[in-house]
Design a protein around this motif. Structure first.
Motif, PDB file in Angstrom:
ATOM      1  N   ALA A 637      40.811  45.737  34.696  1.00 37.27           N
ATOM      2  CA  ALA A 637      40.977  44.747  33.627  1.00 37.27           C
ATOM      3  C   ALA A 637      41.634  43.488  34.164  1.00 37.27           C
ATOM      4  O   ALA A 637      42.633  43.553  34.888  1.00 37.27           O
ATOM      5  N   GLY A 638      41.091  42.349  33.800  1.00 40.52           N
ATOM      6  CA  GLY A 638      41.744  41.085  34.102  1.00 40.52           C
ATOM      7  C   GLY A 638      42.817  40.791  33.074  1.00 40.52           C
ATOM      8  O   GLY A 638      43.331  41.698  32.414  1.00 40.52           O
ATOM      9  N   THR A 639      43.132  39.519  32.916  1.00 45.89           N
ATOM     10  CA  THR A 639      44.180  39.131  31.969  1.00 45.89           C
ATOM     11  C   THR A 639      43.627  38.360  30.775  1.00 45.89           C
ATOM     12  O   THR A 639      44.383  37.743  30.026  1.00 45.89           O
ATOM     13  N   GLY A 640      42.315  38.420  30.605  1.00 41.46           N
ATOM     14  CA  GLY A 640      41.714  37.666  29.514  1.00 41.46           C
ATOM     15  C   GLY A 640      42.186  38.102  28.143  1.00 41.46           C
ATOM     16  O   GLY A 640      42.138  37.325  27.192  1.00 41.46           O
ATOM     17  N   HIS A 641      42.653  39.348  28.017  1.00 41.09           N
ATOM     18  CA  HIS A 641      43.108  39.847  26.718  1.00 41.09           C
ATOM     19  C   HIS A 641      44.594  39.588  26.498  1.00 41.09           C
ATOM     20  O   HIS A 641      45.155  40.009  25.484  1.00 41.09           O
ATOM     21  N   LEU A 642      45.226  38.860  27.446  1.00 35.34           N
ATOM     22  CA  LEU A 642      46.676  38.656  27.404  1.00 35.34           C
ATOM     23  C   LEU A 642      47.012  37.169  27.350  1.00 35.34           C
ATOM     24  O   LEU A 642      46.197  36.321  27.733  1.00 35.34           O
ATOM     25  N   GLU A 663      44.734  33.371  34.163  1.00 34.70           N
ATOM     26  CA  GLU A 663      43.497  34.086  34.453  1.00 34.70           C
ATOM     27  C   GLU A 663      43.646  34.720  35.819  1.00 34.70           C
ATOM     28  O   GLU A 663      43.461  34.071  36.853  1.00 34.70           O
ATOM     29  N   VAL A 664      44.023  35.995  35.816  1.00 31.36           N
ATOM     30  CA  VAL A 664      44.244  36.733  37.057  1.00 31.36           C
ATOM     31  C   VAL A 664      43.363  37.971  37.018  1.00 31.36           C
ATOM     32  O   VAL A 664      43.405  38.756  36.061  1.00 31.36           O
ATOM     33  N   GLY A 665      42.559  38.165  38.032  1.00 36.32           N
ATOM     34  CA  GLY A 665      41.663  39.298  38.081  1.00 36.32           C
ATOM     35  C   GLY A 665      42.378  40.575  38.465  1.00 36.32           C
ATOM     36  O   GLY A 665      43.519  40.565  38.939  1.00 36.32           O
ATOM     37  N   GLY A 667      43.912  43.464  40.423  1.00 37.83           N
ATOM     38  CA  GLY A 667      44.368  43.579  41.801  1.00 37.83           C
ATOM     39  C   GLY A 667      44.713  42.266  42.463  1.00 37.83           C
ATOM     40  O   GLY A 667      45.050  42.244  43.654  1.00 37.83           O
ATOM     41  N   GLU A 668      44.667  41.158  41.734  1.00 36.36           N
ATOM     42  CA  GLU A 668      44.911  39.843  42.329  1.00 36.36           C
ATOM     43  C   GLU A 668      46.357  39.389  42.104  1.00 36.36           C
ATOM     44  O   GLU A 668      47.086  39.937  41.275  1.00 36.36           O
ATOM     45  N   GLU A 669      46.748  38.372  42.861  1.00 38.87           N
ATOM     46  CA  GLU A 669      48.051  37.728  42.687  1.00 38.87           C
ATOM     47  C   GLU A 669      47.827  36.244  42.473  1.00 38.87           C
ATOM     48  O   GLU A 669      46.875  35.668  42.994  1.00 38.87           O
ATOM     49  N   ALA A 670      48.719  35.658  41.683  1.00 42.32           N
ATOM     50  CA  ALA A 670      48.599  34.226  41.422  1.00 42.32           C
ATOM     51  C   ALA A 670      49.975  33.649  41.151  1.00 42.32           C
ATOM     52  O   ALA A 670      50.888  34.345  40.701  1.00 42.32           O
ATOM     53  N   GLU A 671      50.081  32.355  41.418  1.00 44.09           N
ATOM     54  CA  GLU A 671      51.296  31.598  41.110  1.00 44.09           C
ATOM     55  C   GLU A 671      50.894  30.566  40.070  1.00 44.09           C
ATOM     56  O   GLU A 671      50.026  29.718  40.325  1.00 44.09           O
TER      57      GLU A 671
END
Length: 1015
Positions: A637-642, A663-665, A667-671
Motif C-alpha cells: 500500500a502506498g500513502t494515497g489513503h493517508l 505520496e510515498v510508495g 517500501g520507499e523513503e521520502a523527505e
C-alpha cells in the motif's frame, strides 16, 4: 447403530472420537437462486436451533438421567439453558481456570486415557418443528462447537457421537426425522479423551457453546468446494482452481458454471459447462489475467459464482465464494507474501467475552477486528483452536494474516511447573492417538481451506513432540502445499525438527533470538508467543521489533495475548467485578494468570496498546522544523489513503498545524517539507514537532482522521538569563516542635518531630494531608511477582515504611528559607537520603532529594517522594509523555504533550491491583479541584516520573482484587527520579532489562518545584 450401542466407554477410548459423524467439508453457503447467493442473504436451507433448551445437570455420569433421550421421558422440573452458551456460566457447576496443569491435578490420580470420576454431564432436550417445506427432504444437523464430547438422539433413536470441541460435528438426521414435531436429545460430557488433548491456557467450561442448526440440501448438492487463487511467478497473473465434490446422489450429466468477478464487480473469467467426473467431482481452472492480489494491507477479494445444474440445464444450487489471489511461500529461507518478506505484527487471540466466555457473537468479533486494525496489528494466531467461521471471513475482508491452529494442547502431560518431563506425554509417538489427532487437523483444514487470510497451518500448541504431530505436519503439507506449517514444540526435541517450516519459540529473550540468527540459521524465525502482557507489562518490546530491520530472517511475532480472560461476577454485596481463577471456588487454579491481554476483558484497549500500536506501525516519521522523513514499511500500500499532518507545540501548547502533501510508495523513503513557517520557533521554550499520518477517508475499521502512525522530535530554545528569585517577604517562626514559614497568601509548616513538610496552604486551602516521605517501593506488578521481587528487594519495602530521621537543618538566605532532613534505613545499611525544601517568596518550594548509595543492596524499585492530598483534588493536567501510562521501558508509543485526566481514571484496570498510571518525561503536573484550584509539580532541569492515584502503593500492594481497596479519601502524589521498568519478556522470572533498572550503589539527585497551580 441403535441407542443401546451408544457406550460410555467411548469417552475414554482414543480410538472412538466420532460415530456417524459426517466428513468435514468447506464452510461455503449455498442457495436456490443466484440472486440470493450474490446478496449473501440468510440461508433458507438452514434452520437455527439456538435459543432455550430444557436442561439437566449431573455432577457425574452415575447421576445423569440415563434414559432422558427416550420418547415419552418427561423433562418436567428441569431448568432452561441458552444455546449457545456454557453450562458453568448459566448456573450449574463452576468455571475453573487452569493454565498448564490438568484440571483434576491433585484430585484424582489418573493417566491418559483415564477420566476423572468428576465428569459433569449436561442433558439437553429441544423440541422443534421441521419446516413445512422440508418434509421428505434430506435433513442434517450441525453442531459448530460442543465441549468436549457428546451423544445425539432424535425421537428416541441414537444418531451419533463426536469429540473435538472447536470444529463442527454434523450428522444425518434423515432416517430419524419426521414431519412436524421432533424431539432432539443431546448429552454433553465435560471430560473425554479429548480433554487430554485440550489442556489449553483457558477457563474450563462445557456445553453447546456455538451455533446449532438444521440444514437441508437439494438433490444435487455441492458437499465441498475448494478454491485456490494462485499467482504466477511475477505475482501479477492469477489462476483460480476450483474443485467441487457433489453428493453421491448427483446424476451423471450434472454440471457447473463458474463466473469470477473482481473486487469492483467486473467479470474477469467464466467457464463453460464443467461436467461431473467419475470421482463425483467438478474441477475447473479460470485464468483471471492480471489481478489485484490479496494482502492484509490491501484485502482485495474476488467473488466466484458457482451454479450447479441438472443434466437438462435447470439451476439447482448457487454458491458465491470469496477468493483472494495471493501466494505465501518459503523462498531463500524467507517467508514471502506475494513475493515480499512478511513481518508478522501479531497477537494470540482466544475467543472470549467476559459475560459469555467462549460463546461469542458477531459483535465481539467485529469489535476485535476493528481494534486490531486500528492499532496496526496485521496477524492473529488462533490460540489454540480453530475459531468460528465468521472470524476467518472477517479476516479475509478486513485484512489480517492468520495462523490457523488445530485444537491440540497437552501441556500438563509433559511440563510440570516449568520442567520438561515427557515420560507420559500424549500424543507423543503413541499410535493409538494418531487418528484422533489427525482428525482434528483434517476437520480444521477442510472447513477453513478457502480463506485467503490463512497463510499457515499450526499443529497445535505446547504438546511436546513426536511422530504423531510430525505426521500431522506432513498431512498439512501434502493436502495443502499452498501454505506453510508451524509448530513450536520441536524446540524441546530436535529429533522432530521437520515438523515446523519455521523456527518458532516462545518467550525467548532478544539475546537468545540474536544468537539463533547469528548461528547460520536454516529457517526463518517467528516468536509464536512473546511479550507476556500480564498486568502492567509489555516493557522492552522495542528490543524485539528492532530485530526486524537488523535480521531479515526475523519475521515478527505474536504477543501473548489479546484479551484478558476475566469473567463478570458479583461480590457479596451484589456489585459486579472482573473475576479470575479461584474466585469461583475453583481448585486447583492458576489464579490471575488468565489476565494477559493488551485489551481489557470488557473490550476496551489497555494502556499497553499505546506501545504496541507505535512499534507495529508501518510508517516511521522523523520530523524536524524544516522537513519530515517518511519511511514506509508497507509492502503493497502506498500513502494515497493517508494525509500527513505536522504540528508544532511550544511548552505543550499548539502553535501551528499544517497538512502536508504526501505520496510515498510501498517500501520507499521520502523527505517532505514540514509546512511550518520559517522562524516560528525562535521564542524561548521547548518545542515539539509532531508528524501524524491519518486516514483520509472512512475505512471499514476506522473513521477518517484516525491516526495510523506518528513521530516526534524535541528542540529547545534557551532563555538568555536565569530567572531571578521571586520578590517578596518571607517570615519564619521557629517553635519548639515546628518551623513556620509565611508569605503573602501562603504558609508552610515543617515539623522537627514528624520530620517533613506537614502543611502547605495556598489561599487558605491545605495541600498536604499526609507529609512527603521517601518511597523506594512500588506496588508489585504481576511481572515483579514473577521475579520474586518482594523476596529479593523487600528491604526497600521496609525502608519505605520504617525510616529514621538522623538530623534536620534550617537555613535562611536572602529570599529563601531551606529546611532539610536526612533519613537512614535499618534495612538498607550505608544508604541515606536527604530532602531539602527551599521556600521562596511566592510560596513555591524547590524540593531537592539526594540519595547516597551503598554496596550490597538490591536495585531500587523506585526513588521517589510521596505524599497525600485531599481527594477533592481529583483532576490532573500533565505536560509529560502520554496520554496513557508509560514507563522507562514502555514509552516509545507515548508522545510529549499536554493531557488532562481525572485522578480516578489514571490507574489502569488490571485484574490484580498493582503499580499503574505512571508517566515519564514529566515537565509539569497540575493537581486540581473541581473549581480549578490546586497545586503543581514542575521539573527543574531533568524531567521526572510521576504517579497520581486514589490509592497509595501500600494499599495497592495489599489488595488482590479491586473491591479489596479502601474507599477513596485521598489523592496520592508520587514524584520520582526513576522507577524500575515493567518488563514483559515473560511473567515468571524474566527480569527487567538492565538499562531500565536502578542500581542502588550509585548516587542520585532530583529536583522539582511545588507551587500553586496557574490554571
Amino acid at each position: 447403530m441403535s441407542d443401546r450401542q451408544a457406550s460410555l466407554d467411548w469417552l475414554a477410548d482414543p480410538a472412538v472420537f466420532k460415530v456417524n459423524r459426517l466428513d468435514a467439508h468447506s464452510d461455503h453457503r449455498y442457495y436456490a437462486t443466484v440472486e440470493e447467493a450474490e446478496a449473501g442473504a440468510p440461508m433458507k436451507m438452514r434452520h437455527s436451533l439456538n435459543g432455550s433448551w430444557s436442561f439437566h445437570y449431573a455432577a457425574n455420569p452415575a447421576s445423569r438421567p440415563a434414559d432422558f433421550h427416550a420418547e415419552g421421558f418427561s423433562t418436567a422440573g428441569w431448568g432452561d439453558i441458552q444455546v449457545p452458551g456454557h453450562i458453568q456460566l448459566q448456573g450449574w457447576g463452576q468455571p475453573q481456570y487452569v493454565n498448564t496443569m490438568y484440571p483434576w491435578d491433585g484430585l484424582e490420580a489418573i493417566r491418559p486415557p483415564q477420566l476423572p470420576e468428576h465428569n459433569p454431564v449436561g442433558s439437553y432436550v429441544k423440541e422443534f418443528e421441521l419446516p413445512a417445506d422440508w418434509d421428505g427432504r434430506p435433513t442434517f444437523i450441525s453442531f459448530q462447537g460442543v465441549e468436549s464430547a457428546f451423544y445425539v438422539w432424535l425421537n428416541g433413536e441414537f444418531v451419533g457421537y463426536a469429540e473435538d470441541s472447536f470444529t463442527p460435528s454434523e450428522f444425518d438426521l434423515t432416517p430419524h426425522i419426521r414431519g412436524g414435531a421432533n424431539r432432539l436429545a443431546v448429552a454433553v460430557y465435560q471430560r473425554s479423551t479429548g480433554s487430554w488433548l485440550e489442556d489449553q491456557d483457558f477457563w474450563r467450561f462445557s456445553g453447546i457453546f456455538r451455533d446449532v442448526y438444521l440444514y437441508t440440501t437439494p438433490d444435487i448438492h455441492a458437499v465441498d468446494l475448494e478454491v485456490r487463487a494462485d499467482l504466477d511467478d511475477t505475482y501479477r497473473l492469477g489462476t483460480l482452481h476450483a474443485s467441487i465434490r457433489l453428493a453421491d446422489a448427483a446424476p451423471a450429466g450434472s454440471y457447473a458454471l463458474l463466473r469470477l468477478r473482481d473486487p469492483h464487480g467486473a467479470v474477469v473469467a467464466e467457464s463453460g459447462q464443467v461436467a461431473l467426473d467419475a470421482a463425483g467431482r467438478i474441477a475447473a481452472v479460470l485464468e483471471a489475467g492480471e489481478v489485484q492480489p490479496w494482502s492484509a494491507e490491501l484485502p482485495r477479494l474476488y467473488s466466484l459464482l458457482v451454479t450447479i445444474h441438472r443434466p437438462g440445464g435447470e439451476l439447482v444450487e448457487a454458491i458465491v465464494q470469496k477468493a483472494g489471489f495471493r501466494r505465501f511461500e518459503l523462498k531463500d529461507k524467507l517467508m514471502l507474501v506475494n513475493g515480499k518478506r512478511i513481518v508478522f505484527k501479531g497477537v494470540n487471540r482466544h475467543e472470549f467475552n467476559s459475560r459469555s466466555g467462549r460463546a461469542i457473537g458477531k459483535e465481539d468479533m467485529l469489535r476485535d477486528i476493528r481494534i486490531l486494525k486500528q492499532n496496526n496489528l496485521n496477524a492473529v494466531r488462533t490460540s489454540h483452536y480453530p475459531n468460528q467461521t465468521l472470524w476467518y471471513e472477517l479476516c479475509d475482508e478486513y485484512g489480517i494474516y492468520v495462523i490457523d491452529e488445530m485444537n491440540l494442547e497437552s501441556h500438563g502431560s509433559w511440563q510440570k511447573m516449568g520442567a520438561v518431563e515427557p515420560s507420559w506425554n500424549v500424543p507423543g509417538d503413541l499410535p493409538e492417538w494418531q487418528d484422533i489427532v489427525l482428525d482434528r487437523a483434517a476437520s480444521m483444514l477442510e472447513r477453513d481451506k478457502n480463506h485467503p487470510s490463512i497463510v499457515i497451518w499450526s499443529c497445535g500448541n505446547e504438546s511436546y513432540a513426536g511422530e504423531v504431530i510430525l505426521n500431522v505436519s506432513n498431512y498439512f503439507r501434502e493436502r495443502d502445499p499452498s501454505r506453510l506449517v508451524h509448530y513450536e514444540g520441536v524446540f524441546h526435541n530436535r529429533a522432530f525438527n521437520d515438523t515446523s517450516d519455521m523456527e518458532s519459540r516462545m518467550y525467548a529473550k532478544p539475546a537468545d533470538i540474536e544468537a539463533y540468527l547469528n548461528d547460520d540459521p536454516q529457517k526463518p524465525y517467528i516468536s509464536c508467543e512473546y511479550m507476556h502482557a500480564m498486568g502492567n507489562s509489555v516493557g522492552g518490546m522495542h528490543k524485539y521489533t528492532e530485530l526486524e530491520d537488523k535480521y531479515p530472517l526475523y519475521q515478527g511475532g505474536f504477543i501473548w495475548d489479546y484479551l484478558d480472560q476475566a469473567l463478570i461476577r458479583k461480590d457479596r454485596y451484589g456489585k459486579e467485578y472482573l473475576a479470575y481463577g479461584g474466585d469461583f471456588g475453583d481448585r486447583p487454579t492458576d489464579y490471575s494468570f488468565c489476565g494477559n491481554g493488551i485489551v481489557h476483558a470488557d473490550g476496551t484497549v489497555s494502556p499497553k496498546m499505546q506501545e504496541v500500536k507505535f512499534l507495529y506501525q508501518n510508517y516511521r516519521l522523523t520530523p524536524s522544523l524544516d522537513s519530515i522523513s517518511v519511511r514506509s514499511g508497507s509492502l503493497f500500500a502506498g500513502t494515497g489513503h493517508l494525509e500527513l499532518a505536522c504540528r508544532l507545540l511550544r511548552d505543550g501548547a499548539l502553535v501551528h498545524e499544517a497538512i502536508v502533501p504526501l505520496e510515498v510508495g510501498p517500501g520507499e523513503e521520502a523527505e517532505v517539507p514540514s509546512g511550518l513557517p520559517q522562524g516560528i520557533a525562535e521564542a524561548p521554550g521547548e518545542y515539539v514537532i509532531e508528524a501524524s499520518l491519518r486516514l483520509r477517508d472512512d475505512q471499514l475499521w476506522a473513521a477518517a482522521g484516525h491516526e495510523v502512525a506518528f513521530g516526534q522530535s524535541v528542540a529547545r530554545v534557551e532563555r538568555e538569563a536565569a530567572e531571578p528569585l521571586p520578590a517578596g517577604e518571607i517570615d519564619v517562626v521557629e517553635g519548639d516542635v515546628n518551623i513556620g514559614v509565611f508569605g503573602r497568601g501562603w504558609q508552610a509548616l515543617f515539623s522537627k518531630q514528624a520530620h517533613s513538610l506537614v502543611s502547605l496552604r495556598y489561599g487558605g486551602r491545605e495541600v498536604i494531608e499526609s507529609p512527603p516521605m521517601p518511597l523506594f517501593w512500588r506496588a508489585t506488578t504481576d511481572n515483579d511477582k514473577g521475579t520474586a521481587l518482594a523476596y529479593t528487594h523487600g528491604a526497600w519495602l521496609a525502608a519505605s515504611v520504617a525510616r529514621r530521621c538522623t538530623g534536620w537543618e534550617l537555613t535562611q538566605e536572602a529570599g529563601t528559607v531551606t529546611v532539610a532532613y536526612r533519613y537512614e534505613f535499618s534495612t538498607a545499611p550505608g544508604a541515606w537520603l536527604t530532602v531539602a525544601y527551599t521556600v521562596r517568596a511566592d510560596g513555591s518550594i524547590r524540593v531537592r532529594t539526594e540519595y547516597k548509595g551503598a554496596q550490597g543492596l538490591a536495585d531500587l524499585p523506585i526513588l521517589a517522594l510521596t505524599f497525600k492530598t485531599s481527594a477533592d483534588y481529583g483532576q490532573t493536567k500533565w505536560y509529560a509523555l502520554g496520554p496513557e501510562e508509560n514507563y522507562s521501558d514502555r514509552c516509545h508509543g507515548a508522545r510529549l504533550g499536554t493531557f488532562s485526566r481525572a485522578v480516578a481514571e489514571l490507574p489502569s484496570r488490571y485484574l490484580v491491583p498493582q503499580e499503574s498510571g505512571n508517566r515519564t518525561g514529566v515537565r509539569r503536573l497540575d493537581v486540581l479541584d473541581a473549581q480549578g484550584n490546586g497545586f503543581a509539580v514542575a521539573a527543574v532541569s531533568e524531567p521526572l516520573e510521576c504517579n497520581v492515584s486514589p490509592h497509595s502503593a501500600m494499599e495497592l500492594e495489599n489488595a488482590a482484587h479491586v473491591w479489596e481497596l479502601p474507599a477513596v479519601h485521598y489523592t496520592n502524589v508520587t514524584v520520582a527520579a526513576k522507577q524500575l521498568g515493567v518488563g514483559g519478556d515473560d511473567s515468571w522470572g524474566a527480569p527487567v532489562h538492565p538499562e531500565f533498572r536502578i542500581p542502588s550503589d550509585r548516587d542520585y539527585a532530583f529536583e522539582f518545584i511545588l507551587e500553586p497551580s496557574r490554571m
